[in-house]
Design a protein around this motif. Sequence first.
Motif, PDB file in Angstrom:
ATOM      1  N   ALA A 190      31.524   8.314  12.424  1.00 42.58           N
ATOM      2  CA  ALA A 190      30.690   9.281  11.710  1.00 42.58           C
ATOM      3  C   ALA A 190      29.210   8.906  11.811  1.00 42.58           C
ATOM      4  CB  ALA A 190      31.131   9.362  10.244  1.00 42.58           C
ATOM      5  N   ILE A 191      28.917   7.608  11.616  1.00 38.68           N
ATOM      6  CA  ILE A 191      27.530   7.144  11.714  1.00 38.68           C
ATOM      7  C   ILE A 191      27.024   7.288  13.139  1.00 38.68           C
ATOM      8  CG2 ILE A 191      26.023   5.125  11.526  1.00 38.68           C
ATOM      9  CD1 ILE A 191      27.838   4.138   9.254  1.00 38.68           C
TER      10      ILE A 191
ATOM     11  N   LYS B 135      28.012   9.377  15.463  1.00 36.74           N
ATOM     12  CA  LYS B 135      27.807  10.784  15.794  1.00 36.74           C
ATOM     13  C   LYS B 135      26.533  11.316  15.138  1.00 36.74           C
ATOM     14  CE  LYS B 135      31.259  12.066  18.460  1.00 36.74           C
ATOM     15  NZ  LYS B 135      31.015  12.680  19.789  1.00 36.74           N
ATOM     16  N   ARG B 136      26.335  10.908  13.906  1.00 40.25           N
ATOM     17  CA  ARG B 136      25.166  11.394  13.176  1.00 40.25           C
ATOM     18  C   ARG B 136      23.862  10.905  13.798  1.00 40.25           C
ATOM     19  NH1 ARG B 136      23.684   9.001   7.391  1.00 40.25           N
ATOM     20  NH2 ARG B 136      22.829   7.445   8.819  1.00 40.25           N
ATOM     21  N   ASP B 137      23.863   9.641  14.256  1.00 37.40           N
ATOM     22  CA  ASP B 137      22.639   9.051  14.799  1.00 37.40           C
ATOM     23  C   ASP B 137      22.591   9.075  16.322  1.00 37.40           C
ATOM     24  OD1 ASP B 137      21.884   8.594  12.215  1.00 37.40           O
ATOM     25  OD2 ASP B 137      22.435   6.477  12.193  1.00 37.40           O
ATOM     26  N   TYR B 138      23.554   9.784  16.932  1.00 34.92           N
ATOM     27  CA  TYR B 138      23.564   9.971  18.390  1.00 34.92           C
ATOM     28  C   TYR B 138      23.623   8.650  19.171  1.00 34.92           C
ATOM     29  CZ  TYR B 138      22.096  14.605  16.866  1.00 34.92           C
ATOM     30  OH  TYR B 138      22.026  15.820  16.226  1.00 34.92           O
TER      31      TYR B 138
ATOM     32  N   LEU C 118      32.239  12.258   5.034  1.00 35.88           N
ATOM     33  CA  LEU C 118      30.936  12.206   5.678  1.00 35.88           C
ATOM     34  C   LEU C 118      29.829  12.117   4.642  1.00 35.88           C
ATOM     35  CD1 LEU C 118      31.349  14.806   8.561  1.00 35.88           C
ATOM     36  CD2 LEU C 118      31.366  12.326   8.732  1.00 35.88           C
TER      37      LEU C 118
ATOM     38  N   GLN D  54      22.355   9.622   3.338  1.00 32.96           N
ATOM     39  CA  GLN D  54      21.622  10.558   4.175  1.00 32.96           C
ATOM     40  C   GLN D  54      20.184  10.108   4.430  1.00 32.96           C
ATOM     41  OE1 GLN D  54      23.083  13.233   5.687  1.00 32.96           O
ATOM     42  NE2 GLN D  54      24.905  12.208   4.862  1.00 32.96           N
TER      43      GLN D  54
END
Length: 204
Positions: A27-28, A30-33, A103, A108
Motif C-alpha cells: 500500500a505504501i 503504491k501510494r509513493d510510486y 489504506l 496521509q
Amino acid sequence: MYSIVLGSLLISILHALIPSHWVPIIAIAKRDYWSTAKTTKVTFYAALAHCLSTVLIGLFVGMIGKSMAQRISTFSHYAAPVIFIILGCVFIYRHHRHSHFKLSDIPQKVYSKKRIVFILLLAMFFSPCIEIEAYFLMAGTQSVWLVLIIAVVYVVSTVIGMTLLVTQAYNKLLKLNRHKLEHNAGIITGVTLILSGILSFFIF
C-alpha cells in the motif's frame, strides 16, 4: 525434534502469508510510486527487522526452557507440551479478533522516503511473532542446536515468504480474501500448536 522443526516451519510459512505483514508495504509502495526493486528491498529489510525481535525473544525463551528442563525433570515431557496446547486453544479462541489493515491506516502526511522506511522497519521490529515462541521454548528443553535450527527455519521462511509475496503482489495485485486468510490463519496456527503439544507427549 522432528515435530518441533516441522511445526515451526509450518507456523513460519503461515506467518509470512498473513496479509498484515506485507499488505501495508504494498500500500505504501503504491501510494509513493516505489519501483518493484525498491519495494522488494524494503520488504527484505522489514522482514529481517521483524525476525530480529522475534529471534531475540526466542533465544531468551529457549534459555528459559533449558533452565526449566534442568531444574524440573518433568518440564519437557509435561509442562512444555501443555503450554503448546494452551496457546493453541488461545489462538483458536481469538482468531476472530484479529485487526484489519486499511489504506486509511497509513498516515496521509507526506514524509521523506527514508523516514517512511524507518517507521516501517520500526513497526515491524516491535511486532514480533508470538506464535513461534512456543517452539523456541520446547527446543530449549532439548538442545541449544535445536533452538538455533528453529531460528534459522523461521528467519529463512519469513524473509523469503514475505519478499516473494510482495514482489508478486506488487505488479499483479493478487486477489486475495484477506479476511478469510487471516481468519483461517488463526485456526491453523492454533491447531498446529495443539498437535505439536500432543505429539510432544508421546515423542519426548
